[in-house]
Scaffold this motif. Structure first.
Motif, PDB file in Angstrom:
ATOM      1  N   VAL A  42      34.967  35.654  33.130  1.00  0.00           N
ATOM      2  CA  VAL A  42      35.969  36.275  32.897  1.00  0.00           C
ATOM      3  C   VAL A  42      37.112  35.630  32.638  1.00  0.00           C
ATOM      4  O   VAL A  42      37.995  34.895  33.391  1.00  0.00           O
ATOM      5  N   ARG A  43      38.030  36.115  31.399  1.00  0.00           N
ATOM      6  CA  ARG A  43      39.282  35.610  30.908  1.00  0.00           C
ATOM      7  C   ARG A  43      40.096  36.519  30.491  1.00  0.00           C
ATOM      8  O   ARG A  43      39.436  37.558  29.781  1.00  0.00           O
ATOM      9  N   ALA A  48      27.825  37.296  35.553  1.00  0.00           N
ATOM     10  CA  ALA A  48      29.285  36.845  35.534  1.00  0.00           C
ATOM     11  C   ALA A  48      29.811  35.742  36.605  1.00  0.00           C
ATOM     12  O   ALA A  48      29.183  35.974  38.004  1.00  0.00           O
ATOM     13  N   ARG A  70      38.879  39.189  42.916  1.00  0.00           N
ATOM     14  CA  ARG A  70      39.423  39.852  42.034  1.00  0.00           C
ATOM     15  C   ARG A  70      38.696  39.569  40.474  1.00  0.00           C
ATOM     16  O   ARG A  70      38.495  40.884  39.883  1.00  0.00           O
ATOM     17  N   ARG A  83      35.521  41.701  40.880  1.00  0.00           N
ATOM     18  CA  ARG A  83      35.299  43.260  40.583  1.00  0.00           C
ATOM     19  C   ARG A  83      35.843  43.356  39.189  1.00  0.00           C
ATOM     20  O   ARG A  83      35.307  44.379  38.500  1.00  0.00           O
ATOM     21  N   LEU A  84      36.618  42.570  38.230  1.00  0.00           N
ATOM     22  CA  LEU A  84      36.800  42.709  36.894  1.00  0.00           C
ATOM     23  C   LEU A  84      35.364  42.531  36.267  1.00  0.00           C
ATOM     24  O   LEU A  84      35.056  43.403  35.327  1.00  0.00           O
ATOM     25  N   ALA A  85      34.643  41.579  36.682  1.00  0.00           N
ATOM     26  CA  ALA A  85      33.179  41.405  35.931  1.00  0.00           C
ATOM     27  C   ALA A  85      32.343  42.815  36.301  1.00  0.00           C
ATOM     28  O   ALA A  85      31.738  43.137  35.399  1.00  0.00           O
ATOM     29  N   ALA A  97      33.233  45.696  36.811  1.00  0.00           N
ATOM     30  CA  ALA A  97      33.913  46.824  36.060  1.00  0.00           C
ATOM     31  C   ALA A  97      33.325  46.788  34.495  1.00  0.00           C
ATOM     32  O   ALA A  97      33.513  47.856  33.859  1.00  0.00           O
ATOM     33  N   ALA A  98      33.085  45.561  33.817  1.00  0.00           N
ATOM     34  CA  ALA A  98      32.261  45.547  32.557  1.00  0.00           C
ATOM     35  C   ALA A  98      31.280  46.399  32.390  1.00  0.00           C
ATOM     36  O   ALA A  98      30.968  46.893  31.322  1.00  0.00           O
ATOM     37  N   GLY A  99      30.495  46.790  33.450  1.00  0.00           N
ATOM     38  CA  GLY A  99      29.605  47.773  33.426  1.00  0.00           C
ATOM     39  C   GLY A  99      28.332  47.234  33.270  1.00  0.00           C
ATOM     40  O   GLY A  99      27.342  48.272  33.023  1.00  0.00           O
TER      41      GLY A  99
END
Lengths: 285, 77
Positions: free
Chosen positions: A72-73, A98, A111, A114-116, A118-120
């Motif tokens: 994730v970047r 991820a 963090r 969680r972002l990863a 949210a990619a779904g």
């Protein structure tokens, strides 16, 4: 009659082994299952460091891997090049795992996880909490803390760790769905430095043990699988080869060879020679 | 006067750590469109909170001093 029977049984045995010898029918009695999901390949691969996206895709196909890791970047808003891997990798064909590579604290790794999510695609994460820039060895205290938090949040955590049994046991107890001890440091290509530690972790844990990092060439992968572990994750060993696509195919074969060698059970080691040919029936002097 | 009007019609945001000025009234969807980003392959964090529902992008009005992080998946091991 005796001869005929023995001939028939020999033919029968040969026919049975003809099935065994075909790669298509060399069945692994244990499916590769993590958190209730079965995967078709025990080899997982990363997607970093390739010369081009086309080469990456070709190498992944050659590896036979189903699980592929991604990082994730931040999006590069100047867009000097197309970095978005989803423009190249079909998420219906591969299982995207991820990672939290590059995170140096539990909170940072949480963090990123969680972002990863949210990619779904899924709630799985290859959790890395790095403790040192020189060696990229894990910060096991931070790793354990992040594992607990993410497990509580419903993540399926695959924890990248060192080859320490106690940490591995604690990660399992914290709810990690797989524990991923290193063979040697990330990107080092040094192969497996401590087979005893890897075997011990595998023997003591109930969750899958997937060796992550350090595999440099096919023989390394084969030796890792011969320890009885459930799988291997690698990236640089393939991507940094002179011919990544060919190395990916070699790694596929090596992982399968090592797995079957483990299942077959190796012969005992002896410090003395034992002749393979009959000692009887030698010609008289 | 014209310059002042243009200035007042813009707000300043921090997008991936860099300041960016956008017209007042823009939504998150407007910003992504201006950056030519496909909303399906990005994840947005606004002021530390992930914007979970992509269908809300079009109704999420940007506010002055919003800190946005726009991330995606890249190659990694």
């Amino acid at each position: 009659m005796t001869h005929l029977r023995s001939f028939t049984s020999w033919v029968g045995a040969d026919m049975a082994h003809a099935d065994l010898l075909s790669p298509m029918t060399l069945i692994d009695p244990q499916p590769f299952v993590i958190a209730g999901r079965e995967f078709r390949s025990r080899l997982m691969v990363g997607t970093g460091k390739y010369a081009s996206n086309a080469q990456m895709i070709e190498a992944i196909e050659a590896s036979g891997a189903e699980v592929v890791t991604v990082a994730v970047r931040r999006v590069d808003l100047d867009r000097s090049k197309d970095e978005a891997i989803l423009h190249h990798l079909d998420p219906d064909h591969f299982f995207l795992l991820a990672n939290t590579a590059g995170c140096y604290s539990a909170s940072e790794a949480i963090r990123y996880a969680r972002l990863a999510r949210a990619a779904g695609f899924n709630e799985w994460v290859k959790l890395e909490v790095i403790g040192d820039q020189q060696t990229l060895l894990p910060d096991t205290a931070g790793l354990l803390q992040a594992t607990k938090t993410l497990v509580d949040e419903g993540f399926k955590v695959l924890a990248y760790t060192n080859d320490d049994l106690i940490t591995a046991l604690k990660l399992e107890e914290a709810g990690a769905v797989a524990v991923m001890p290193l063979a040697s440091p990330i990107g080092s290509g040094l192969g497996m430095l401590n087979p005893y530690a890897i075997r011990t972790i595998k023997q003591r844990l109930s969750v899958p043990v997937i060796v992550d990092a350090g595999v440099g060439t096919a023989s390394d992968a084969c030796i890792v699988m011969e320890q009885g572990v459930d799988g291997i994750l690698m990236n640089t060993g393939i991507a940094a080869a002179q011919d990544p696509v060919r190395m990916a195919a070699a790694m596929k074969n090596a992982v399968e060879a090592g797995r079957h060698a483990y299942l077959a059970g190796r012969m005992p080691r002896r410090e003395v020679a034992v002749p393979s040919s009959p000692t009887k029936g030698m010609l008289g002097a | 006067m014209m310059g002042t009007e243009v200035f007042e019609a813009e707000i300043a945001l921090a997008v991936n750590g860099a300041e960016r000025r956008v017209p007042k009234g823009w939504t998150l969807a407007d910003l992504l469109a201006s950056l030519e980003l496909d909303p399906r392959v990005v994840v947005v964090e606004r002021n530390g909170t992930i914007v979970r529902d992509r269908s809300s992008f079009a109704s999420l009005a940007l506010a002055a001093d919003d800190a946005l992080e726009i991330v995606h998946f890249v190659g990694g091991g």
